[in-house]
Design a protein around this motif. Structure first.
Motif, PDB file in Angstrom:
ATOM      1  N   CYS A  23       1.046  -1.350  -0.018  1.00  0.00           N
ATOM      2  CA  CYS A  23       0.140  -0.113  -0.036  1.00  0.00           C
ATOM      3  C   CYS A  23       0.989   1.247   0.058  1.00  0.00           C
ATOM      4  O   CYS A  23       2.139   1.329   0.488  1.00  0.00           O
ATOM      5  CB  CYS A  23      -0.923   0.156   1.300  1.00  0.00           C
ATOM      6  SG  CYS A  23      -1.830  -1.518   1.463  1.00  0.00           S
ATOM      7  N   GLY A  24       0.350   2.328  -0.626  1.00  0.00           N
ATOM      8  CA  GLY A  24       0.904   3.889  -0.645  1.00  0.00           C
ATOM      9  C   GLY A  24       2.377   3.797  -1.021  1.00  0.00           C
ATOM     10  O   GLY A  24       2.696   3.092  -2.140  1.00  0.00           O
ATOM     11  N   THR A  25       3.053   4.204  -0.094  1.00  0.00           N
ATOM     12  CA  THR A  25       4.666   4.394  -0.447  1.00  0.00           C
ATOM     13  C   THR A  25       5.350   3.070  -0.706  1.00  0.00           C
ATOM     14  O   THR A  25       6.269   2.781  -1.674  1.00  0.00           O
ATOM     15  CB  THR A  25       5.422   5.024   0.662  1.00  0.00           C
ATOM     16  OG1 THR A  25       4.997   6.579   0.665  1.00  0.00           O
ATOM     17  CG2 THR A  25       6.844   5.122   0.805  1.00  0.00           C
ATOM     18  N   ALA A  26       4.953   2.005   0.032  1.00  0.00           N
ATOM     19  CA  ALA A  26       5.479   0.527   0.033  1.00  0.00           C
ATOM     20  C   ALA A  26       5.181   0.271  -1.395  1.00  0.00           C
ATOM     21  O   ALA A  26       5.919  -0.705  -2.055  1.00  0.00           O
ATOM     22  CB  ALA A  26       5.001  -0.461   1.060  1.00  0.00           C
ATOM     23  N   SER A  34       5.960  -3.849   3.580  1.00  0.00           N
ATOM     24  CA  SER A  34       5.308  -2.967   4.442  1.00  0.00           C
ATOM     25  C   SER A  34       6.284  -2.537   5.347  1.00  0.00           C
ATOM     26  O   SER A  34       6.917  -3.408   6.221  1.00  0.00           O
ATOM     27  CB  SER A  34       4.337  -4.122   4.983  1.00  0.00           C
ATOM     28  OG  SER A  34       3.653  -3.185   6.167  1.00  0.00           O
ATOM     29  N   GLN A  35       6.327  -1.221   5.732  1.00  0.00           N
ATOM     30  CA  GLN A  35       7.322  -0.587   6.579  1.00  0.00           C
ATOM     31  C   GLN A  35       6.892  -1.221   8.019  1.00  0.00           C
ATOM     32  O   GLN A  35       7.910  -1.988   8.835  1.00  0.00           O
ATOM     33  CB  GLN A  35       7.197   0.980   6.622  1.00  0.00           C
ATOM     34  CG  GLN A  35       8.264   1.676   7.384  1.00  0.00           C
ATOM     35  CD  GLN A  35       7.844   1.633   9.032  1.00  0.00           C
ATOM     36  OE1 GLN A  35       8.537   1.320   9.729  1.00  0.00           O
ATOM     37  NE2 GLN A  35       6.569   2.060   9.195  1.00  0.00           N
ATOM     38  N   SER A  36       5.405  -0.969   8.177  1.00  0.00           N
ATOM     39  CA  SER A  36       5.133  -1.352   9.730  1.00  0.00           C
ATOM     40  C   SER A  36       5.099  -2.717   9.920  1.00  0.00           C
ATOM     41  O   SER A  36       5.146  -3.521  11.057  1.00  0.00           O
ATOM     42  CB  SER A  36       3.851  -0.875   9.842  1.00  0.00           C
ATOM     43  OG  SER A  36       2.983  -1.140   9.265  1.00  0.00           O
ATOM     44  N   THR A  62       0.193  -3.693   8.435  1.00  0.00           N
ATOM     45  CA  THR A  62      -0.891  -2.827   7.471  1.00  0.00           C
ATOM     46  C   THR A  62      -2.101  -3.959   7.134  1.00  0.00           C
ATOM     47  O   THR A  62      -1.855  -4.850   6.472  1.00  0.00           O
ATOM     48  CB  THR A  62      -0.277  -2.379   6.246  1.00  0.00           C
ATOM     49  OG1 THR A  62       0.584  -1.348   6.709  1.00  0.00           O
ATOM     50  CG2 THR A  62      -1.535  -1.749   5.024  1.00  0.00           C
ATOM     51  N   VAL A  93       5.366  10.745   9.820  1.00  0.00           N
ATOM     52  CA  VAL A  93       4.095   9.794   9.338  1.00  0.00           C
ATOM     53  C   VAL A  93       4.431   9.579   7.706  1.00  0.00           C
ATOM     54  O   VAL A  93       4.145   8.472   7.392  1.00  0.00           O
ATOM     55  CB  VAL A  93       2.680  10.542   9.332  1.00  0.00           C
ATOM     56  CG1 VAL A  93       1.815   9.759   8.368  1.00  0.00           C
ATOM     57  CG2 VAL A  93       2.187  10.411  10.868  1.00  0.00           C
ATOM     58  N   ALA A  94       5.031  10.460   7.113  1.00  0.00           N
ATOM     59  CA  ALA A  94       5.371  10.275   5.686  1.00  0.00           C
ATOM     60  C   ALA A  94       6.727   9.705   5.781  1.00  0.00           C
ATOM     61  O   ALA A  94       7.765   9.848   6.091  1.00  0.00           O
ATOM     62  CB  ALA A  94       5.616  11.805   5.078  1.00  0.00           C
ATOM     63  N   SER A  95       6.473   8.603   4.822  1.00  0.00           N
ATOM     64  CA  SER A  95       7.409   7.495   4.930  1.00  0.00           C
ATOM     65  C   SER A  95       8.627   8.175   3.884  1.00  0.00           C
ATOM     66  O   SER A  95       8.428   8.672   2.583  1.00  0.00           O
ATOM     67  CB  SER A  95       7.260   6.283   4.331  1.00  0.00           C
ATOM     68  OG  SER A  95       8.104   5.329   4.359  1.00  0.00           O
ATOM     69  N   LEU A  97       2.746  11.657  -4.208  1.00  0.00           N
ATOM     70  CA  LEU A  97       2.167  11.238  -2.805  1.00  0.00           C
ATOM     71  C   LEU A  97       2.633  12.144  -1.767  1.00  0.00           C
ATOM     72  O   LEU A  97       2.073  12.601  -0.943  1.00  0.00           O
ATOM     73  CB  LEU A  97       2.384   9.629  -2.539  1.00  0.00           C
ATOM     74  CG  LEU A  97       1.860   9.293  -1.253  1.00  0.00           C
ATOM     75  CD1 LEU A  97       0.356   9.342  -1.107  1.00  0.00           C
ATOM     76  CD2 LEU A  97       2.146   7.766  -1.041  1.00  0.00           C
ATOM     77  N   LYS A  98       3.990  12.244  -1.566  1.00  0.00           N
ATOM     78  CA  LYS A  98       4.902  12.866  -0.650  1.00  0.00           C
ATOM     79  C   LYS A  98       4.334  14.402  -0.700  1.00  0.00           C
ATOM     80  O   LYS A  98       3.946  14.983   0.498  1.00  0.00           O
ATOM     81  CB  LYS A  98       6.369  13.020  -0.827  1.00  0.00           C
ATOM     82  CG  LYS A  98       7.105  11.831  -0.480  1.00  0.00           C
ATOM     83  CD  LYS A  98       7.273  11.497   0.990  1.00  0.00           C
ATOM     84  CE  LYS A  98       5.937  10.596   1.401  1.00  0.00           C
ATOM     85  NZ  LYS A  98       6.344   8.999   1.345  1.00  0.00           N
ATOM     86  N   GLU A 129       0.453  14.590   0.648  1.00  0.00           N
ATOM     87  CA  GLU A 129       0.279  14.119   1.897  1.00  0.00           C
ATOM     88  C   GLU A 129       0.640  15.020   3.185  1.00  0.00           C
ATOM     89  O   GLU A 129       0.040  15.312   4.092  1.00  0.00           O
ATOM     90  CB  GLU A 129       0.838  12.995   2.449  1.00  0.00           C
ATOM     91  CG  GLU A 129       2.130  12.533   2.317  1.00  0.00           C
ATOM     92  CD  GLU A 129       2.486  10.845   2.686  1.00  0.00           C
ATOM     93  OE1 GLU A 129       1.777  10.209   3.325  1.00  0.00           O
ATOM     94  OE2 GLU A 129       3.737  10.540   2.016  1.00  0.00           O
ATOM     95  N   VAL A 166      -1.414   1.516   9.403  1.00  0.00           N
ATOM     96  CA  VAL A 166      -3.047   1.496   9.124  1.00  0.00           C
ATOM     97  C   VAL A 166      -3.457   0.079   9.279  1.00  0.00           C
ATOM     98  O   VAL A 166      -3.533  -0.729   8.527  1.00  0.00           O
ATOM     99  CB  VAL A 166      -3.284   1.949   7.665  1.00  0.00           C
ATOM    100  CG1 VAL A 166      -4.880   2.049   7.164  1.00  0.00           C
ATOM    101  CG2 VAL A 166      -2.565   3.493   7.295  1.00  0.00           C
TER     102      VAL A 166
HETATM  103  C1  F6R Z   1       2.970   7.574   2.916  1.00  0.00           C
HETATM  104  C2  F6R Z   1       2.965   6.273   3.761  1.00  0.00           C
HETATM  105  C3  F6R Z   1       1.857   5.340   3.484  1.00  0.00           C
HETATM  106  C4  F6R Z   1       2.559   4.012   3.920  1.00  0.00           C
HETATM  107  C5  F6R Z   1       1.314   2.882   3.665  1.00  0.00           C
HETATM  108  C6  F6R Z   1       1.628   1.625   3.923  1.00  0.00           C
HETATM  109  O1  F6R Z   1       4.222   8.145   3.269  1.00  0.00           O
HETATM  110  O2  F6R Z   1       3.842   6.278   4.673  1.00  0.00           O
HETATM  111  O3  F6R Z   1       1.557   5.277   2.217  1.00  0.00           O
HETATM  112  O4  F6R Z   1       3.513   3.547   2.777  1.00  0.00           O
HETATM  113  O5  F6R Z   1       0.460   3.198   4.482  1.00  0.00           O
HETATM  114  O6  F6R Z   1       2.402   1.432   5.037  1.00  0.00           O
HETATM  115  P1  F6R Z   1       3.399   0.129   5.547  1.00  0.00           P
HETATM  116  O7  F6R Z   1       4.540   0.242   4.574  1.00  0.00           O
HETATM  117  O8  F6R Z   1       3.520   0.233   7.037  1.00  0.00           O
HETATM  118  O9  F6R Z   1       2.451  -1.030   5.070  1.00  0.00           O
END
Ligand code: F6R
Length: 608
Positions: free
Chosen positions: A300-303, A347-349, A352, A398-400, A484-485, A488, A605
């Motif tokens: 999702c998103g940045t990932a 996924s960073q976190s 998600t 928050v912004a990756s 996106l950056k 957001e 998220v």
């Molecule tokens: C944007 C951002 C989000 C995450 C997205 C997925 O700067 O951080 O778009 O990339 O919510 O999150 P993860 O990587 O944690 O699954």
């Protein structure tokens, strides 16, 4: 990242260590511990979870003594657990160590120490340090620490105590921050200034390979030859709030500047010119790969934007077809996943909801799943078959930013590994790509120096309602991330388009003064991009281009250019995203937006 605190003085060490670690909580951690030395020896207390857990443990079983070291750990090598928490000790518990950084050659050192009869309890790289010091110890702690660090490769800030020399705390750093706090009849070590600000504002900022010895007589500084050196103390005038951000105005700016190190850490111990790619937790074999007919990359998103780059990289280098999709779409579109599919979730976190759901569905359908994540022990890391950790350290804004560039590095590592297994590239070709990758941390540093033009661009454009990002190939993938950056954190509407799509609709939006940010780093697509730029310039657009050094021709077609140092076409996203992040940052600052906590957004998220 991890936090270190050490105390030597007349007061009880444990509460001071806990207080210091609390000041470092903003760095993120998943376990904590302290080791205290007194006449009876060293006692260690450590556990998984919040500092409050450690405090409760210390209330139940207090540790008494005036010398100690403490640590908050953000897991890299090994899950968050009691046994993997720091401090780590040798088996006699005569030497205890806290460590930040990554010991790149720890596997080799560990094997060597095992051959000398040493035993290991944890999965960490750190545990080799107390054992190495023990191996070299012949009655002089500082000499043993010096010998131990001379065999260590990688980055480290370490604090060491030894039961045979309870009147001493020794510390040293290389490529990982460490400061010394100078109190009255007491001194401290810490990985960051906020940890000591309650007690002193006079500090030494240690340089690489400088050693410090804290004793009752005071603080002694030594160079790597063991010669005593002197240093001017630095008097801190700022408050703890500013100190947490390391002198940067915001966490986002700090994290943008941490990218060279994050890139380096993510490659550390995996990519070297001397050996094949090492992937600790990816066990796919040549035979497994032969059975795979298609890769799905989902995020999702940045990932997701990193996954788009991953698709290019895997298809180009490993010649395996890749489908890339947004997790929330993928999970409901009945994708054709079979036992022959390989699913890579990014996924960073690692938490998600949509990405996790894709992982679970894919496993149910018999696919093998690789997770690329920044959080050791996260849900995706526990549930996937294979894991590749990005070692970006905790991302607070928050912004990756730094998580994205490390995801890109992970994509290249996977692509190269598969290319090696499939023999789709020769060893010379793999060598050349690895060599170029190892240059990226330095090139990213250089890219960060280019701020004036970006700041000026932001000053001129922050009142705009819309901006457009254009690119082709990998430049299109990075444009999506730049767009996106911007939206957001600055709340300016923006869209990213593939250059070739302009004529199919979006060009209707271009009018006099429309701002266009054009990425032109792909040499084989440069002419085509110049044509697209001309199409928008003719209609009155103001264009800033991101191009590679040497492409001065581009200046004829645009209003301004940001040059990036040269690298391979395939690797440019790691550099080209940096000016885009900075544009978003400076525009948002001009608009007085809260860049670290943009409205309506959450860092993780975990709901659909
Ligand atoms: C944007 C951002 C989000 C995450 C997205 C997925 O700067 O951080 O778009 O990339 O919510 O999150 P993860 O990587 O944690 O699954």
């Amino acid at each position: 990242m991890c936090g270190i605190v050490g105390y030597f003085g007349l007061r009880e060490a444990a509460p001071l260590l806990i207080d210091g670690l609390q000041k470092l909580e903003y760095r993120g951690y998943d376990s904590a511990g302290v080791a205290i030395s007194n006449e009876e020896g060293i006692k260690v207390s450590k556990c998984k979870g919040r500092l409050a857990n450690l405090e409760s443990k210390l209330i139940e079983t207090p540790l008494k003594g005036n010398v100690g070291i403490g640590h908050t750990r953000w897991a890299t090598h090994g899950e968050p657990s009691d046994v993997n928490s720091h401090p780590h000790s040798n088996s006699k518990i005569s030497i205890s160590v806290v460590h930040n950084g990554i010991i790149e050659n720890y596997l080799k050192l560990r094997e060597w120490l095992i051959s000398k009869g040493y035993e290991f309890l944890s999965e960490t790289d750190t545990e080799v340090i107390p054992n190495l010091i023990d191996y070299y110890y012949e009655g002089n702690l500082i000499e043993a620490v010096m010998k131990a660090v001379s065999s260590m490769e990688g980055s480290y800030a370490i604090g060491v105590i030894c039961s045979k020399e309870p009147d001493k705390l020794v510390a040293v750093r290389k490529d990982s921050p460490l400061i010394v706090g100078l109190g009255k009849n007491e001194s401290f070590i810490a990985s960051d200034i906020p940890a000591v600000l309650n007690h002193t504002r006079d500090i030494y900022l240690l340089e690489d390979k400088e050693f410090v010895v804290l004793t009752q007589q005071g603080v002694t500084l030594l160079n790597e030859m063991g010669e005593e050196i002197t240093k001017e103390p630095y008097h801190v005038t700022w408050n703890a709030d500013a100190a947490e951000k390391g002198g940067y105005e915001d966490f986002m700016l700090k994290e943008i500047h941490e990218q060279p190190k994050a890139i380096k850490d993510t490659m550390a111990s995996r990519i070297s010119l001397d050996h094949d790619i090492i992937l600790d937790k990816i066990t796919i074999t040549k035979e497994n790969l032969k059975e795979i007919d298609r890769i799905f990359m989902v995020a999702c998103g940045t990932a997701y934007h990193a996954a788009v780059v991953g698709k290019y990289a895997i298809e180009k280098l490993a010649k395996i077809p890749v489908e890339v999709d947004i997790a929330s779409e993928f999970r409901y579109r009945e994708p054709l996943i079979t036992e022959k599919s390989l699913v890579i979730v990014v996924s960073q976190s690692g938490e998600t909801a949509d990405t996790l759901a894709v992982l679970r569905d894919s496993k149910k359908k018999g696919a093998r799943v690789i997770a690329v994540t920044n959080v050791v022990g996260s849900s995706v890391s526990r549930e996937a078959d294979d894991v590749l950790y990005t070692w970006a350290g905790p991302e607070i804004a928050v912004a990756s930013t730094k998580a994205y560039v490390t995801q890109l590095i992970a994509m290249y590592i996977i692509a190269l590994h598969f290319a090696a297994l499939k023999e789709s590239l020769s060893s010379e070709e793999i060598y050349d790509i690895k060599k170029a990758m190892l240059e990226l941390p330095t090139l990213a540093e250089e890219t960060l120096e280019n701020k004036d033009v970006l700041q000026k661009f932001a000053d001129q454009t922050y009142m705009e309602r819309d901006m457009f990002f254009l690119g082709r190939g990998l430049d299109y993938a990075v444009s999506m991330e730049g767009s996106l950056k911007l939206k957001e954190i600055s709340y300016i509407h923006s869209e990213a388009y593939a250059g070739g799509e302009l004529k199919h609709g979006p060009i209707a939006l271009i009018e006099k003064g429309t701002v266009v940010i054009a990425c032109v780093t792909q040499s084989y697509l440069a002419d085509k991009m110049v044509s697209n730029i001309k199409e928008v310039v003719t209609r009155g657009a103001k264009v800033i281009a991101i191009a590679l050094e040497g492409n001065t021709d581009i200046e004829k077609s645009v209003d301004s250019v940001i040059y990036l140092p040269k690298t391979l076409d395939i690797l440019t996203p790691v550099l080209s995203v940096i000016p885009l992040q900075l544009i978003a940052y400076y525009v948002a600052k001009q608009k007085a937006c809260d860049v670290d906590k943009p409205r309506n957004l959450a860092k993780s998220v975990t709901v659909e």
